[in-house]
Enzyme design. Sequence first.
Site, short mmCIF file in Angstrom:
data_model
loop_
_atom_site.label_atom_id
_atom_site.label_comp_id
_atom_site.label_asym_id
_atom_site.label_seq_id
_atom_site.Cartn_x
_atom_site.Cartn_y
_atom_site.Cartn_z
N LYS A 285 0.84 -1.19 0.00
CA LYS A 285 0.00 0.00 0.00
C LYS A 285 0.88 1.24 0.00
O LYS A 285 1.84 1.32 0.76
CB LYS A 285 -0.92 -0.01 1.23
N GLU A 370 -19.18 -5.84 10.68
CA GLU A 370 -20.09 -5.09 11.53
C GLU A 370 -21.15 -5.98 12.17
O GLU A 370 -21.55 -5.74 13.32
CB GLU A 370 -20.76 -3.98 10.71
N ARG A 398 -25.47 -2.37 7.89
CA ARG A 398 -25.08 -3.75 7.65
C ARG A 398 -25.39 -4.67 8.84
O ARG A 398 -25.38 -5.88 8.70
CB ARG A 398 -23.58 -3.82 7.35
#
Length: 639
Positions: A285, A370, A398
Site C-alpha cells: 500500500k 459489523e 449492515r
Amino acid sequence: MARVTLLESVHSPDDLKKLSAEQLPGLAAEIRDFLVSEVARTGGHLGPNLGVVELTVALHRVFDSPRDPILFDTGHQAYVHKMLTGRRDFSKLRREGGLSGYPSRAESEHDFIENSHASTALSYADGLAKANEVRGQDDRTVVALIGDGALTGGMAWEALNNIAEGKNRRVVIVVNDNGRSYSPTIGGLADHFATLRMTQGYEQMLDMAKSAINRAPVVGPPLYEALHGLKKGLKDAIQPQIMFEDLGLKYLGPIDGHDTAAMERALRRARDFGGPVIVHVLTQKGKGYAPAENHEEDQFHAPGAFDVATGEQQAKPGVKWTSVFGEEMVRIGAEREDVVAITAAMLHPTGLAPFAEAYPGRVFDVGIAEQHAATSAAGLAMGGLHPVFAVYATFLNRCFDQVLMDVALHRQGVTFALDRAGVTGDDGASHNGMWDLSILQVVPNLGLAVPRDATRLRELLREAVAVDDGPTVVRYPKGEVAPDIPAVGKVGGMDVLRRPDGDETPPDLLLVAVGAMAPTCCEVADRMADQGIGVTVVDPRWVKPLDAALVDEAARHRVVAVVEDNGRVGAVGDAVARALRDAGLDIPVRTFGVEQRFLDHAKRDRILEEMGLNAQGLARSLTETVSRYTEKTLEDEPA
C-alpha cells in the site's frame, strides 16, 4: 511537438494491450506520478491506488473488460482502473460534476458495481457467473479484486462457499494482500496471510522434508507414522493455502503484485483454468511514494490535499466531531473500567486510537465485520462490560438485524457511536449516513441521542453509557464542530435554543432542531423574527423516545416543523407527527429532511442547499407555511 506520454496514449484497455512488456514499467511510473500530483490537489484515496498499479494494468491486459466484468471490493482502489478506461480528468475528483471516488455505473460501461461497502464483490461475482452459466456464455470470465482486509467480512466467505460449488463457472478472485484494510489487517485470517507472505519457498522446504523422511531408517510403523505426521504438519505449516483448496478453489500464489509479467502469467493461467481460481497477490500500500510508504497509521489511505514534496497535509482549522468523541471516550475509560471499545477495522478513522493507547486491553478490532461486532458487543454486555461500538453511520445498515434481535431483544447495554451521520458528501451515495434515524425508529428498547455541538456530544455520550438495560445510539456528522449553542431554557429534558420576544400567545412556529441542524434552525428563527414571526427552537437531545414535554410545547404553537439531515421517510419528523396525532392534537407538522434518493457526490453544504435545507431555503418555506396556516386560522375564527 510535445511527445505523447505512454499514459496519454492509453484511452481504453485495447490501447493498453498494444504496449510492449518493456513499456509497462514506464507506464506504471507515469500512473503513480499522475496519482500523487492529482490527489495532492483534491484529496482522495491515494495509498490503496498506488498499491494496485501493476495489478490493474495486468488485469486489463489479460481480461476483456467490460465483456469480462472486473469487480472492485471496495471501490476505493479503482482510480487506476478509471485511468485505463478513458477517465483521466481528475481535476474535480470527488467534487460536484467530477469523477466519483468509487466505480460509477453512470461514468463508464467498465464499472459494474459502485457500492463501496466492503466484502460484497464476491457475491456479485457469484451471481454474474451463475448468470453466464444459465445463458450459456461459457467463454466469459468474472473477475473480482478483493483486499485481504475485506476477507475479514463474513459475507465474503458465504460467497466463497457458493463460488466453490460451481466447478465450471469461470470466476477469478484476485486477493490483493497488503496486510492492511485502513490499518493493519487483524485476526486469524491476517495471521494466515502473513504466513503465506513469509513462506513463498514452501516447495523447496517440502522437498527437504521428503528427502529427510526417505533417508530415515525404517524401524517399524511407529517411526513411519511419526515421520509421516511430521511431513503433514510441515506441509500444513508452510502451505497454508490448503485452506482455499479444501474449499474446492484452485489457488495460485503468492505472486509479486508489482511484477506485471508475473501477474499476467498467473492471471492467464487462472483465466484458462475454466473454473473458480484464487490468485493471491502481494502488494505494498502506498507503493512508489515515500510519504505514503512510511506513514504508519494508514499509509495515506485517504488524505486531504497535501504537499507532494513533503507529504504534509493541509491543516484544517477547527475541532472535529470524531476528535471530541475520542477524547471523551478516554475520560470515560479512566472513570469506568467496565467501558470497552469495538471497531470494525476503523480504529483511527472513528477516533478510538487514543482510547486504544490509553487502555490497550479494552479495545477489540473485529475486522470489517459489523454484524459480528454488534453481536459480540451483546456478549460483552452479557459478561458485565459496557461496550461502545464506534462505526460510520452508513455501515450500521449492515448490522441492523443484530442491533434488533441480538442487542435490543436481549436488552443489553451497548452504545453505538455513529460517526459521519447525515450527509457526508464527497464519498457519494454509499457513504451518506442518511438512513439511521429511520431504521432505528423501529427498534424497541433503544435510545437515540443526537448532539448539536461538542458539549452536547460529551454529555449525551456519558448519558448513553450510563444505560445498562438496552442499546443506546449517539450520532454525529463528519467534519468540524460548530461553536456551542447555549440553551436559553429547558422544557422537560429538551433544550430551548430560541424563544420569541414578548408575551405572544401562541407563538407562530415550534421548530424542532435535530442535532447538527441546530445552528441552521437558529439562523432560520432569527431571519423569521425579523419578519415578525415568533419562533421557538428546541433541541430534543434524545429523539427516541421523544420527550413527553414536546407534545405540550407543540400545543402552544400554531405550526410545528422538524429539520433533520436524515432521509425524511420514517425519521424524527414522522415520529413527531405521530406523537402529536396520538395525543389528539390537530396541529400542522412540516418535516424537512434529505430527499429519499441516492445522492451524487458534492460538498455537504451544497447538497443541503440544493434540497432547501439551508437557512435561506428553510426560512422561505417556513414563512410561507406560517402565513398560510395563520390566514386559515383567522378565516376559521368566528366573526
